[in-house]
Every structure is written in C-alpha cells, then in structure tokens.
Design a protein around this motif. Sequence first.
Motif, PDB file in Angstrom:
ATOM      1  N   ASP A 774     -19.557  25.340 103.604  1.00  0.00           N
ATOM      2  CA  ASP A 774     -18.871  26.384 104.155  1.00  0.00           C
ATOM      3  C   ASP A 774     -18.971  27.625 103.216  1.00  0.00           C
ATOM      4  O   ASP A 774     -19.362  27.393 102.049  1.00  0.00           O
ATOM      5  N   ASN A 775     -18.643  28.881 103.790  1.00  0.00           N
ATOM      6  CA  ASN A 775     -18.988  30.011 103.258  1.00  0.00           C
ATOM      7  C   ASN A 775     -20.129  30.038 102.491  1.00  0.00           C
ATOM      8  O   ASN A 775     -19.846  30.270 101.091  1.00  0.00           O
ATOM      9  N   PRO A 776     -21.291  29.987 102.758  1.00  0.00           N
ATOM     10  CA  PRO A 776     -22.470  29.946 102.052  1.00  0.00           C
ATOM     11  C   PRO A 776     -22.872  31.194 101.214  1.00  0.00           C
ATOM     12  O   PRO A 776     -23.204  31.204 100.115  1.00  0.00           O
ATOM     13  N   LEU A 777     -22.225  32.283 101.490  1.00  0.00           N
ATOM     14  CA  LEU A 777     -22.366  33.606 100.696  1.00  0.00           C
ATOM     15  C   LEU A 777     -21.427  33.713  99.785  1.00  0.00           C
ATOM     16  O   LEU A 777     -21.301  35.049  99.030  1.00  0.00           O
ATOM     17  N   ASN A 778     -20.500  32.815  99.706  1.00  0.00           N
ATOM     18  CA  ASN A 778     -19.184  32.902  98.793  1.00  0.00           C
ATOM     19  C   ASN A 778     -18.423  34.200  98.969  1.00  0.00           C
ATOM     20  O   ASN A 778     -18.313  34.686  97.739  1.00  0.00           O
ATOM     21  N   SER A 779     -18.256  34.400 100.015  1.00  0.00           N
ATOM     22  CA  SER A 779     -17.564  35.766 100.278  1.00  0.00           C
ATOM     23  C   SER A 779     -16.093  35.861 100.136  1.00  0.00           C
ATOM     24  O   SER A 779     -15.516  34.476 100.055  1.00  0.00           O
ATOM     25  N   HIS A 780     -15.407  36.651  99.471  1.00  0.00           N
ATOM     26  CA  HIS A 780     -13.771  36.634  99.376  1.00  0.00           C
ATOM     27  C   HIS A 780     -13.182  37.624 100.014  1.00  0.00           C
ATOM     28  O   HIS A 780     -12.361  38.409  99.158  1.00  0.00           O
ATOM     29  N   PRO A 781     -13.179  37.848 101.118  1.00  0.00           N
ATOM     30  CA  PRO A 781     -12.457  39.131 101.852  1.00  0.00           C
ATOM     31  C   PRO A 781     -10.832  38.517 101.668  1.00  0.00           C
ATOM     32  O   PRO A 781     -10.449  37.354 101.438  1.00  0.00           O
ATOM     33  N   ASN A 782      -9.976  39.499 102.165  1.00  0.00           N
ATOM     34  CA  ASN A 782      -8.663  39.207 102.158  1.00  0.00           C
ATOM     35  C   ASN A 782      -8.312  38.539 103.422  1.00  0.00           C
ATOM     36  O   ASN A 782      -8.048  39.487 104.553  1.00  0.00           O
ATOM     37  N   SER A 783      -8.039  37.417 103.693  1.00  0.00           N
ATOM     38  CA  SER A 783      -8.031  36.768 104.932  1.00  0.00           C
ATOM     39  C   SER A 783      -6.583  36.971 105.604  1.00  0.00           C
ATOM     40  O   SER A 783      -6.164  36.493 106.567  1.00  0.00           O
ATOM     41  N   PHE A 784      -5.732  37.010 104.325  1.00  0.00           N
ATOM     42  CA  PHE A 784      -4.161  37.002 104.765  1.00  0.00           C
ATOM     43  C   PHE A 784      -3.451  37.554 103.565  1.00  0.00           C
ATOM     44  O   PHE A 784      -3.903  37.210 102.435  1.00  0.00           O
ATOM     45  N   SER A 785      -2.721  38.416 103.570  1.00  0.00           N
ATOM     46  CA  SER A 785      -2.084  39.491 102.543  1.00  0.00           C
ATOM     47  C   SER A 785      -0.602  38.824 102.171  1.00  0.00           C
ATOM     48  O   SER A 785       0.158  39.626 102.109  1.00  0.00           O
ATOM     49  N   PHE A 786      -0.123  37.580 102.396  1.00  0.00           N
ATOM     50  CA  PHE A 786       0.953  37.083 102.124  1.00  0.00           C
ATOM     51  C   PHE A 786       1.173  35.871 101.417  1.00  0.00           C
ATOM     52  O   PHE A 786       0.337  34.934 101.743  1.00  0.00           O
ATOM     53  N   GLY A 787       1.893  35.645 100.233  1.00  0.00           N
ATOM     54  CA  GLY A 787       1.871  34.212  99.366  1.00  0.00           C
ATOM     55  C   GLY A 787       3.095  34.243  98.819  1.00  0.00           C
ATOM     56  O   GLY A 787       3.532  33.331  98.522  1.00  0.00           O
ATOM     57  N   ASN A 788       4.096  35.450  98.671  1.00  0.00           N
ATOM     58  CA  ASN A 788       5.109  35.303  97.888  1.00  0.00           C
ATOM     59  C   ASN A 788       6.345  36.566  98.490  1.00  0.00           C
ATOM     60  O   ASN A 788       5.911  37.632  98.554  1.00  0.00           O
ATOM     61  N   PRO A 789       7.304  36.151  99.189  1.00  0.00           N
ATOM     62  CA  PRO A 789       8.374  37.135  99.855  1.00  0.00           C
ATOM     63  C   PRO A 789       8.781  38.090  98.746  1.00  0.00           C
ATOM     64  O   PRO A 789       9.107  39.151  99.213  1.00  0.00           O
ATOM     65  N   PHE A 790       8.788  37.918  97.550  1.00  0.00           N
ATOM     66  CA  PHE A 790       9.539  38.526  96.539  1.00  0.00           C
ATOM     67  C   PHE A 790       8.496  39.589  95.967  1.00  0.00           C
ATOM     68  O   PHE A 790       8.822  40.766  95.033  1.00  0.00           O
ATOM     69  N   LEU A 791       7.002  39.355  96.361  1.00  0.00           N
ATOM     70  CA  LEU A 791       6.043  40.339  95.905  1.00  0.00           C
ATOM     71  C   LEU A 791       5.495  41.350  96.827  1.00  0.00           C
ATOM     72  O   LEU A 791       4.610  42.131  96.685  1.00  0.00           O
ATOM     73  N   ILE A 792       6.027  41.355  98.148  1.00  0.00           N
ATOM     74  CA  ILE A 792       5.340  41.923  99.244  1.00  0.00           C
ATOM     75  C   ILE A 792       5.393  43.490  98.951  1.00  0.00           C
ATOM     76  O   ILE A 792       4.606  44.193  99.137  1.00  0.00           O
ATOM     77  N   ALA A 793       6.511  44.044  98.570  1.00  0.00           N
ATOM     78  CA  ALA A 793       6.661  45.603  98.084  1.00  0.00           C
ATOM     79  C   ALA A 793       6.440  45.748  96.702  1.00  0.00           C
ATOM     80  O   ALA A 793       6.564  47.095  96.388  1.00  0.00           O
ATOM     81  N   ARG A 794       5.974  44.798  96.058  1.00  0.00           N
ATOM     82  CA  ARG A 794       5.737  44.944  94.446  1.00  0.00           C
ATOM     83  C   ARG A 794       4.464  44.921  93.947  1.00  0.00           C
ATOM     84  O   ARG A 794       4.240  45.152  93.001  1.00  0.00           O
ATOM     85  N   ASP A 795       3.406  44.348  94.682  1.00  0.00           N
ATOM     86  CA  ASP A 795       2.250  43.743  94.125  1.00  0.00           C
ATOM     87  C   ASP A 795       1.192  43.843  95.402  1.00  0.00           C
ATOM     88  O   ASP A 795       1.920  43.337  96.717  1.00  0.00           O
ATOM     89  N   GLN A 796       0.102  44.078  95.291  1.00  0.00           N
ATOM     90  CA  GLN A 796      -0.587  43.648  96.416  1.00  0.00           C
ATOM     91  C   GLN A 796      -1.462  42.472  96.141  1.00  0.00           C
ATOM     92  O   GLN A 796      -2.165  42.118  95.317  1.00  0.00           O
ATOM     93  N   ILE A 797      -0.999  41.604  97.181  1.00  0.00           N
ATOM     94  CA  ILE A 797      -1.511  39.929  97.532  1.00  0.00           C
ATOM     95  C   ILE A 797      -2.668  40.005  98.235  1.00  0.00           C
ATOM     96  O   ILE A 797      -3.054  40.672  99.145  1.00  0.00           O
ATOM     97  N   VAL A 798      -3.808  39.101  97.713  1.00  0.00           N
ATOM     98  CA  VAL A 798      -4.840  38.923  98.353  1.00  0.00           C
ATOM     99  C   VAL A 798      -4.987  37.340  98.692  1.00  0.00           C
ATOM    100  O   VAL A 798      -4.893  36.687  97.544  1.00  0.00           O
TER     101      VAL A 798
END
Length: 814
Positions: A774-798
């Motif tokens: 899986d992922n042979p090129l070891n790419s790391h795009p931002n597949s989804f930019s949510f991980g913490n509801p308290f950081l949505i407007a305070r930091d850029q999540i990847v």
Amino acid sequence: MASKSVRAGGRAWAATLAVGLAGLSAVPAEAAPRLFAGRLSPVVRLRIAAKPVQAALIDFALQAELSLGGDLEACRGQAPALTGRLSVQAALDRILAGSGCGYRQPDPRTVIIHRLAPQTRPATPAQVAPTAPPLGLGEVVVTAQRYPNLPGRTPYAISVVSGGALEREAVTSLNDLTGQIAGMTVTNLGPGRDKVMLRGLSDGAFTGQAQSMVSLYLDDVPITYNAPDPDLRLADVERVEVMRGPQGTLYGGGSLGGVMRIATRKPDLDRYQASVLAGLGWVKGGGRDGEFEAMANLPLVRGRVALRTVAYHEAQDGYIANSALGLRRANESTRSGVRASVRAALTPNWALTLGLTRQWINNQDTQYGLRRLGSKVRDNLVREPHDNDFDHTSLTLTGEGGWGRVTGSISQLSHRFQSRYDATSVSTLYGLGGALAAFDEDKNIDLTVGEVTYATPGQYRLHGLVGAFASSGSIRLGANLHALPAGSPAAYAERRRDDINEAALYGEVTFDVTSRLSATAGLRWFDFSFNTDSNVTQASGVRGKQQSADAAGFSPKVLISYDARPGLLIYAQAAEGYRPGGFNTAGRIGQVFDAPEAPPSRYEADELWNYELGAKLRAFDDRLRGRVAVFYATWESVQSDQYLPDGTAYTTNIGNGANWGIEAEAAFRVSGRLDLRAAALIDDPEITKLNLAFSTRKDADLPGVSRTSASFGIDYHRELPWGPALRLQGQASYVGPSYLTFDADKAHRMGESLSLRGIASLSTPDWTLSATLDNPLNSHPNSFSFGNPFLIARDQIVTPPRPRTLSVRLTARF
C-alpha cells in the motif's frame, strides 16, 4: 496474544513475496474469476420455487454462491421447483431443460448462460459445449432491492464487490473499497470514527445529531443511526452491495446518499468447513501490524441446522508522532470481534437465522498532524484515545413458494463509542485559565428494529413488494470538559437522552407494459417521533431542556426501464429521500440560540430529490460490462453537523444544495488471464440558496467531496506448471481537491491525491499466500483535515494516509 503469534510466524516467508511488488496497485472488483474455489463442493442445497427460468437461475446463483452471466433473457419457459441437495450440473440441467439455453463455466465460481443452436433431434443435456471461448464475466447476485437480481440487469445505480474479491484484495473495511466503487468517499479520522458518503452528496465531514447520509445494513437489518461507520471487519463476507440514493421508499430516513449492505456468508447445512488467516505488516516509520482470523462451519443436524462463526483480532501500529510527549507512534489501534449465526431449515420453504455480532475497537490516539510541524507530527499535551464497542443481535425468518417471497427480521443494536479530545486551546473560555484540559464524550445508541417484506412472484406482468417497518430506541450522550489530571471537577458537562420511535409502510409495484418496457412506482408513508431531555451544568448554573416533536409524510419514487436490445438497458428515475429534524442543546450557559450566526434551538427536516438517466451495457459475449448514469439532485434545507467556537456541537440547516454529475463503471475481460476495471465520477456539488443565519460564502460547495474521482484496476492471473495459480493485481485511484467546511476556507483544503496498491499471490484450493503493498510512493497528502473540533479555527490540521505498508498473509482452508 494472537497478534504476537502472528508476528512470530511471519518472518520466514515475508521477504519471498516482497520481490516484484513495485509498480503494482490493487484489484479489479467482482469481475475477476476465482481460479480456485477453496473446498467448494459440486453439491449444493437449494430451495427454489417453480418460476420462470431466468428468475430460477438468479435464485440458483444466489443460493449456490456463484456468479452468473450470459444471455439469460433468451431462456424460455418455467423451471421446476428444486429442493434439497443437487450437484451444480444436475441443478442447471433441470432448470434449463427445454428452455433453449445451455451453460458453460469459465471457472468454478462462474456460470455463463448461452443460447443453444436449433436442433433437429431431441435436445441433449443443457451443458452443450459452445463454440465461443468461455471468457464471459459473471455477476454477483444482489438483494438490496429486497429481492434477488443481477446488478447489470437492474435499473438502478448498484455496485457490488464479491466476497472472493474482498479476500483476494485484502479488503477488511469499507474504507478499503473507495478505490473500487465510483463516487464513494470515506473520511479518514481513524478506525471506528469515519463517515461514508456517496456520489458527492455530503452534509459535512462531522458526525453529530443528524441522521447518517448513508444507511449501513448487515444482511437484512440496519446497523447505524447517527453514528460513524462501526468499521466492522469484512470477515467471511459473501458480498458488499452499494445502492446510490436517495432510497427513501425502501429504506426510509438516513438513506439520502444511498445504502451499503454487507451480506455475510450463511451457515452451510451439510458441510464441515474451516479456515485460518494470519498476516503481518510493516509500516514505514512505524512498527509491525498483525492480523488473525478463523472461521468454522459446523452442521449441528445435517441438512437442518448449522452454526457458522468467525473470530478475528488485528493490531495496527501507529505512524503519528507527538513531539511534546515524546511518542513516535501515538495512534496504535486494535480491532477484535466475533460473529456467529445459526441457521435452521424449518421446512423446505422456510428458514430461520439467528445472528450475533460483537466488535471492539481501541485507538490509542487520533491520526492527524499539524501543518506547521509536518503531516505526521503534532505537539498536543493531551492524548486523544477512542473506543468503539458494537453489539448486534438479529433473528430473521425467510420463506418462499409459488406465492412469493417473505422476509421478516427483528434486531437489537447497541453501539457505544467514547472519545477524548485535547481541549487546552479553549480552557480559558471555560474558566480553567489555560490549564491542560480534555473533552470526553460518551455516546450510547440502543435501537430495536423490526421489519417484514413480501414480494410477489415476478413472472406476472404486474408484480411488486410491500413492507412494514418499526423502530424504537434511545441515544444517550454524556460530555465533560475538565482540567487534567483525570478526576478534576467538570468545567462543562451535558447529559442528554433522545428517545426515537418510527413506523413506516411502503411498497413498490412494477408493470411490464411490453416485454421490453416496464414502469415502477413506489411510496413510503412514515411517522417519526422524538423526545429530547438535556441538562447542561457549569459553575454558573444549570440549563435544562425537554422538547418533543412529530413528523409524518410520504417518500415517492417513479422509474421507467427499457431493454433497448439484448445487453443494453436504459432507465429513467426520480426518487425522494428525507431525514427528520431535531433539537440543539449543547453550548455553554448563556449560549444564544435562534439568532444570526448562532445555532437554532431546533433544526428542520431536509429533503432530497434525485433525477437520473442511466444505461447498462453487456457486450462482446459478456466480456465487457459497464454502466453510466447522469444525475441531478436538489436538496432542500440541508442538515449539517457543525461546531461552535468553544468546541461544542450543533446541527443546523445551512440552506439548499444541488449536485449534478456523470458516474461510470466498467469491467473488461481482455483474455482468460487478464481483467481490467475502471470507475469515475464527475460532479458539481454546490450550495444554491444560503440560510442567512449560517455564515458561509456564496460560492460554497458541499464539503468533504471532490468534483472528480477515478480509479483503475488490473488483474492478471494464470495457473503455474507446478500447481498453484499466480495472481498479480494493481489499483490506482485519484481523488480531486475538496474542503472541510462550507466556507471553502483554503486552510481546510484537502484531497487531490493518488493512491496506489499492489497485490501478488499464490493460491491452491487449500491455501493462499499473498503480499500487499500500500502507498508504494509513501505519499502524504491531506486526505482529511479534521481531527479535533477545538482546533478547527486555531490550527491547520492534516490527516495523511497510512505510510507505505508491506503486508503478507497466509490463508489455509480445511
């Protein structure tokens, strides 16, 4: 302990299969034949009523667990009733006798029907050898329409992945199917936290009070309400069916985007069977993964009662580092479960099945990074674990005769998930003076569902089905925001309970105007009631709310289908779906409701109409199979789960939306050794009318879904001179850019990624040895930019995909 034993057993043969994987990427779907059928017996137990030959063939393929293709429409006359154990050859000979059709088998799991040449003497048995090479593609029978049919001959946008394809391609979760099914999107928050979306219809990436967009079914019973995908491991599964929405007539609220149905393998009443799977994986920058799975089928009373059970455990090492806590692999996770079913043949026409499913997911942390540190690094001082426990029990009665088909089921669902988020960034808002803080959320869904359907015999010009549905349940939510260490008094707490009751009557009727032209009309009446009781507690006081509401209405559908010529089906459809409304209760004491840019105290129901024109094609002696659909959806009062600046959740109607698009899927058998598969979606999701109380841009799109996605798969297979079969599979899938939020903030841009996967395997009837990259090129795009509801407007999540991972697995069948 299972994970450790798996790791210990894998080192000796790991390197053998690593060679030759570069450049591969996974898997054609159900189109590819199985070169081996395991311990498949030529004898099967059948329960088929007397009916037209075409319908009898579909029932035969479903019960014998075979793929079916070819010129079924050429078969004439009635097939006799078949009951008991018969060989595949004997069953087909009896079904096809006098029909003008014969059959051939390109592989042990596929039957291709063909027209027989006119004969001047009495017909011989049906399997007359054809002149054409046996290369046709078979289709896996689906039952998402509440009766069995072949997806390529069904006037709906249906996709199916067979159990054989799931095993060959090492697919263990719905998330793994996104590269095979056109228009399917799954968020990447982590095991047991994800949300499924179909065909560009998204109400946002968050999961809260709004009912799910896609209804998930385990066999004949629903397994979600307003929860994330429980992420059941696809172990011992016969097929996964995907029917695009809305499906309000047959499935009710929560199916605006469509229905995904996991059909498990049923107990075999006659044969003892067993299999064991063990696997190891190596993650770049991480540690080792392990998996173990075991299945057993035990006839308790041969021919009458059987037990089938599967158990599994898997461990995934982490790949997200936490620099503040000194953790290199913070997001480790485990998934364990067991599923058992007992099937009893009460009479030749009636069967009863009792099913039990239990699964436990434990995540040590979430799987997002911070852009300022790198896609796989963050510096939270609070870990964010997640537990997801799923329990499901069902009892299903099925019966069939010359009078039609009846299915009745009752089920009990208990789904509990607990999450912790780092709330330090908002601790001052809650009077904690910037101290380390955590937000703990505990949600329990208990639901009892009963449903019964009756389908009339299909040989008459007027045929259809009727059904009744009832559900009753409760959703209990406990939320606490508190300083750390654990045990500190809560600065904010909510205790909420929702009681939900729904009843519905529905039906569909089809009239065959001519042998080629059919018209279908469907209607569902529903009555929905809900009661909400909430208490919010802070140092400044208590806010209590008790509210209730009722909703009733109708959900219609109309469909016209036309068999333009053999192998070409054209259809046009208009269908409506709905979701009920509800109440908002979260937020700090003093939170204002029903004001501009403030949450409403009550959000309204939403409604979606979909208009679709589609075509399905079979050509070149069934070597090519494809479908294309052009659709336009209008969505009124779009519900969406959102977060306030203080991190608490609410649901609102953000306005009206629309989406038009073109969707296509195709499979082509190039030769007896090579299969190709492709899928694509081009669409234009947008907001057409804004709710002025909800702040968003005028040119906003529906969030979480891209305007373009496509996938391509290749499957090469051949038998080696020294015995086993070699299989090489590859898959590439592309997802275009999208945004997390309705305001299309560039800080929350995600997607625009290419995913690659490759598989190499050796297989015999007794064992399969495979390696997956899986992922042979070891790419790391931002597949989804949510991980913490308290950081949505305070930091850029990847949220990056899993790094390059090499996995090996060995399956033994007994």
